[in-house]
Write a protein that holds these residues in place. Structure first.
Motif, PDB file in Angstrom:
ATOM      1  N   HIS A   1      18.711   2.985  16.410  1.00 23.33           N
ATOM      2  CA  HIS A   1      17.419   3.453  16.768  1.00 23.33           C
ATOM      3  C   HIS A   1      17.377   3.842  18.228  1.00 23.33           C
ATOM      4  N   PRO A   2      16.986   5.095  18.443  1.00 20.86           N
ATOM      5  CA  PRO A   2      16.651   5.626  19.877  1.00 20.86           C
ATOM      6  C   PRO A   2      15.758   4.831  20.724  1.00 20.86           C
ATOM      7  N   MET A   3      16.180   5.010  22.016  1.00 21.11           N
ATOM      8  CA  MET A   3      15.224   4.131  22.958  1.00 21.11           C
ATOM      9  C   MET A   3      14.004   5.182  23.733  1.00 21.11           C
ATOM     10  N   GLN A   4      14.127   6.300  23.560  1.00 19.86           N
ATOM     11  CA  GLN A   4      13.153   7.135  24.246  1.00 19.86           C
ATOM     12  C   GLN A   4      13.174   6.972  25.718  1.00 19.86           C
ATOM     13  N   LEU A   5      14.578   7.325  26.298  1.00 18.97           N
ATOM     14  CA  LEU A   5      15.069   7.112  27.535  1.00 18.97           C
ATOM     15  C   LEU A   5      14.475   8.105  28.319  1.00 18.97           C
ATOM     16  N   PRO A   6      13.778   8.006  29.534  1.00 24.42           N
ATOM     17  CA  PRO A   6      13.085   8.947  30.571  1.00 24.42           C
ATOM     18  C   PRO A   6      14.034   9.655  30.956  1.00 24.42           C
TER      19      PRO A   6
ATOM     20  N   ILE B   1      11.980  15.162  22.054  1.00 24.54           N
ATOM     21  CA  ILE B   1      12.955  15.847  22.289  1.00 24.54           C
ATOM     22  C   ILE B   1      14.343  14.716  22.569  1.00 24.54           C
ATOM     23  N   GLY B   2      13.985  13.655  23.234  1.00 27.36           N
ATOM     24  CA  GLY B   2      14.689  12.747  23.713  1.00 27.36           C
ATOM     25  C   GLY B   2      15.234  11.819  22.676  1.00 27.36           C
ATOM     26  N   ASN B   3      14.612  11.367  21.662  1.00 26.60           N
ATOM     27  CA  ASN B   3      14.732  10.506  20.513  1.00 26.60           C
ATOM     28  C   ASN B   3      15.671  11.333  19.766  1.00 26.60           C
ATOM     29  N   PRO B   4      15.757  12.556  19.207  1.00 22.86           N
ATOM     30  CA  PRO B   4      16.506  13.025  18.480  1.00 22.86           C
ATOM     31  C   PRO B   4      17.875  13.419  19.061  1.00 22.86           C
ATOM     32  N   VAL B   5      17.775  13.649  20.412  1.00 20.60           N
ATOM     33  CA  VAL B   5      19.005  13.919  21.241  1.00 20.60           C
ATOM     34  C   VAL B   5      19.959  12.456  21.428  1.00 20.60           C
ATOM     35  N   GLU B   6      19.208  11.479  21.571  1.00 20.31           N
ATOM     36  CA  GLU B   6      20.062  10.099  21.584  1.00 20.31           C
ATOM     37  C   GLU B   6      20.756   9.705  20.340  1.00 20.31           C
ATOM     38  N   SER B   7      19.920  10.201  19.120  1.00 15.15           N
ATOM     39  CA  SER B   7      20.518   9.834  17.865  1.00 15.15           C
ATOM     40  C   SER B   7      21.779  10.737  17.594  1.00 15.15           C
ATOM     41  N   ALA B   8      21.707  12.030  18.011  1.00 13.11           N
ATOM     42  CA  ALA B   8      22.835  13.038  17.934  1.00 13.11           C
ATOM     43  C   ALA B   8      24.030  12.618  18.711  1.00 13.11           C
TER      44      ALA B   8
ATOM     45  N   ALA C   1       0.872  -1.381   0.113  1.00 16.33           N
ATOM     46  CA  ALA C   1       0.076   0.071   0.071  1.00 16.33           C
ATOM     47  C   ALA C   1       1.036   1.211  -0.164  1.00 16.33           C
ATOM     48  N   ALA C   2       1.951   1.128   0.760  1.00 11.70           N
ATOM     49  CA  ALA C   2       3.002   2.293   0.610  1.00 11.70           C
ATOM     50  C   ALA C   2       3.840   2.266  -0.543  1.00 11.70           C
ATOM     51  N   GLY C   3       3.489   1.687  -1.713  1.00 13.23           N
ATOM     52  CA  GLY C   3       4.308   1.889  -2.948  1.00 13.23           C
ATOM     53  C   GLY C   3       5.717   1.501  -2.812  1.00 13.23           C
ATOM     54  N   LEU C   4       5.982   0.527  -2.053  1.00 11.37           N
ATOM     55  CA  LEU C   4       7.437   0.177  -1.636  1.00 11.37           C
ATOM     56  C   LEU C   4       7.696  -1.187  -2.550  1.00 11.37           C
ATOM     57  N   GLY C   5       8.823  -1.422  -3.023  1.00 11.28           N
ATOM     58  CA  GLY C   5       9.418  -2.641  -3.285  1.00 11.28           C
ATOM     59  C   GLY C   5       9.679  -3.699  -2.411  1.00 11.28           C
ATOM     60  N   ALA C   6      10.440  -3.144  -1.032  1.00 16.46           N
ATOM     61  CA  ALA C   6      10.781  -3.997  -0.059  1.00 16.46           C
ATOM     62  C   ALA C   6      10.745  -3.185   1.290  1.00 16.46           C
ATOM     63  N   ARG C   7      10.891  -3.840   2.350  1.00 17.13           N
ATOM     64  CA  ARG C   7      10.994  -3.240   3.656  1.00 17.13           C
ATOM     65  C   ARG C   7      11.974  -4.088   4.505  1.00 17.13           C
ATOM     66  N   VAL C   8      12.624  -3.273   5.173  1.00 18.63           N
ATOM     67  CA  VAL C   8      13.890  -3.952   6.114  1.00 18.63           C
ATOM     68  C   VAL C   8      13.210  -3.888   7.511  1.00 18.63           C
ATOM     69  N   LEU C   9      13.041  -5.108   8.123  1.00 22.25           N
ATOM     70  CA  LEU C   9      12.373  -5.045   9.391  1.00 22.25           C
ATOM     71  C   LEU C   9      13.640  -5.319  10.367  1.00 22.25           C
ATOM     72  N   SER C  10      13.459  -4.832  11.531  1.00 23.24           N
ATOM     73  CA  SER C  10      14.235  -4.792  12.822  1.00 23.24           C
ATOM     74  C   SER C  10      13.402  -4.801  13.969  1.00 23.24           C
ATOM     75  N   ALA C  11      13.777  -5.128  15.172  1.00 22.80           N
ATOM     76  CA  ALA C  11      12.953  -5.203  16.431  1.00 22.80           C
ATOM     77  C   ALA C  11      12.669  -3.691  16.807  1.00 22.80           C
ATOM     78  N   PRO C  12      11.528  -3.631  17.486  1.00 17.45           N
ATOM     79  CA  PRO C  12      11.103  -2.458  18.132  1.00 17.45           C
ATOM     80  C   PRO C  12      12.090  -2.002  19.195  1.00 17.45           C
ATOM     81  N   PRO C  13      12.454  -0.940  19.527  1.00 18.96           N
ATOM     82  CA  PRO C  13      13.591  -0.736  20.117  1.00 18.96           C
ATOM     83  C   PRO C  13      13.321  -1.030  21.683  1.00 18.96           C
TER      84      PRO C  13
END
Length: 327
Positions: A171-176, A189-196, A64-76
Motif C-alpha cells: 500500500h502506497p504511503m502518499q509521500l510528499p 499522482i504520488g500513490n500511483p507512482v509509488e505502486s508503479a 452493507a457492501a454485499g461482501l462475504g468477508a473483508r481483509v484488514l490491514s493497517a492504514p499506511p
C-alpha cells in the motif's frame, strides 16, 4: 477459521484506538478523534473514527457492501517506517488484529505488520503470524526510504514471506514532494507512482525470479504500472541495465503480480485486465478512506468480472485454497 462465502475485499484498513499514537519514530503526528472524525494531528482525514477502529462498524459496513468477508490491514500511516524499536507496536497490532479476526465468525481476515528495517525480527514476526488463526499475510509500503523490493531489507522480507506461504499486500504511503503540494496530488499522482515503482522493482529487479511462489498484491489496480508495461518491455529489449537483474521479460513477470480492482473507472480496469493475469484480480475498497468506495463490487461487475471470480482469486491469494481460478 473458515471464511463466510461471498466476495472478499482484500484492501481495507483497521487500527485500534490505543495505537493511534502510531509507531515509535513516526514522521507523522498521532491520530486523534475529534467529534467523531479522525484527524492526523490537526489534519482532518474525512473518515469517521469508528469506521477505522470500531469492529462492529466495520462488520456492518462489510455486510452493507454485499461482501462475504473483508481483509484488514493497517492504514499506511501506521506502517513502522522509522528505524528504532518498533517491535512492541508491531506485536500489539498483530495480537489485536488476530483477536478481531478470530471473533468475527469468518467475516474478517488479517494482514499483519512487521519491523521493516530489521529482516531478522520481521522473519520471527512472520513465523508467528504464519501460525496464527485468521492471519494470512503482511502489509508493507512500496518504498522504505529511497529503496523498494529489489534491494534489502524489503527484498529479504518478501522472500521470507514467500518461504512461509504468507501473502503480501503493498500500500502506497502518499509521500510528499514539492511539485505535488496542491490539488491533493501527493495522493492522486504520488500513490500511483509509488505502486508503479514497486511493480518495476519486482519485475525488473529479479525478485519474482528469486521467489517464484511470492503472492504480492499492489492495490489501487497497481497505480500507473499497467500503462507502463509496454515501455518497460521496450527498455528491457534495448538496454542492458534494464534487463540485467531478471531472466524473463517484464510482461511475463507482470503476470505474476496480484492486484485489486480499485481503478475508479471501467477503461482503466480493462487495461489492467489486459496486462495482468485475470486470475490475479481481486475486489478492493480502500475502506474507510475517501479515495475508496463503499460499493467495491460495482466496478468489477461493470467490467464483466463476476463475484465468483473475485472470491476464488482472493482465496487463492490468501492461501485459503488451491482450487480453480475464474476469469
Amino acid at each position: 477459521m473458515s471464511l463466510r462465502p461471498g466476495p472478499i475485499d482484500v484492501h481495507a484498513h483497521w487500527l485500534p484506538q490505543h495505537l493511534f499514537g502510531l509507531a515509535p519514530g513516526s514522521p507523522l503526528p498521532p491520530l486523534r478523534d475529534h467529534q467523531g472524525e479522525l484527524h492526523l494531528g490537526e489534519l482532518p482525514l474525512s473518515i469517521e473514527t469508528e469506521a477505522m477502529s470500531d469492529v462492529s462498524r466495520v462488520l456492518a459496513d462489510t455486510d452493507a457492501a454485499g461482501l462475504g468477508a473483508r481483509v484488514l490491514s493497517a492504514p499506511p500511516f501506521a506502517f513502522p517506517v522509522a528505524e528504532g524499536d518498533v517491535d512492541e507496536f508491531v506485536g500489539s497490532y498483530n495480537d489485536d488484529l488476530a483477536q478481531v479476526c478470530r471473533d468475527s465468525d469468518g467475516r474478517l481476515v488479517g494482514l499483519g505488520l512487521v519491523s521493516l528495517h530489521d529482516p531478522e525480527a520481521a522473519a520471527k514476526q512472520m513465523a508467528a503470524l504464519a501460525g496464527t488463526d485468521g492471519i494470512h499475510g503482511i502489509a508493507m509500503p512500496p518504498l522504505l526510504g529511497t529503496a523498494s523490493f529489489d534491494v534489502d531489507p524489503m527484498r529479504e522480507i518478501v522472500g521470507a514471506a514467500a518461504d512461509l506461504d504468507l501473502a503480501v499486500l503493498v500500500h502506497p504511503m502518499q509521500l510528499p514532494r514539492p511539485e505535488w503540494s496542491s490539488h491533493y496530488l501527493a495522493n492522486l499522482i504520488g500513490n500511483p507512482v509509488e505502486s508503479a515503482t514497486a511493480a518495476a522493482a519486482l519485475t525488473l529487479g529479479g525478485v519474482l525470479d528469486e521467489f517464484p511462489t511470492l503472492r504480492i498484491c499492489l492495490v489501487h489496480g497497481g497505480g500507473c504500472a499497467p500503462a507502463l508495461v509496454g515501455r518497460w518491455a521496450h527498455g528491457w529489449q534495448q538496454r542492458a541495465d534494464v534487463r540485467g537483474a531478471g531472466t524473463r521479460p517484464p510482461r511475463e513477470m507482470f503476470s505474476q503480480l496480484w492486484f485489486d480492482t480499485l481503478t475508479h473507472d471501467v477503461p482503466t480496469l480493462q487495461l489492467l485486465r489486459a496486462q495482468a493475469d485475470p486470475a490475479h484480480l481481486m475486489c478492493g475498497s480502500d475502506y474507510p478512506f475517501d479515495m475508496g468506495t463503499a460499493t467495491p463490487l460495482e466496478l468489477p461487475r461493470a467490467a464483466g468480472i463476476d463475484d465468483a471470480a473475485l472470491e476464488a482469486n482472493a482465496r487463492a491469494f490468501l492461501g485459503l485454497d488451491t482450487g480453480e481460478h475464474h476469469e
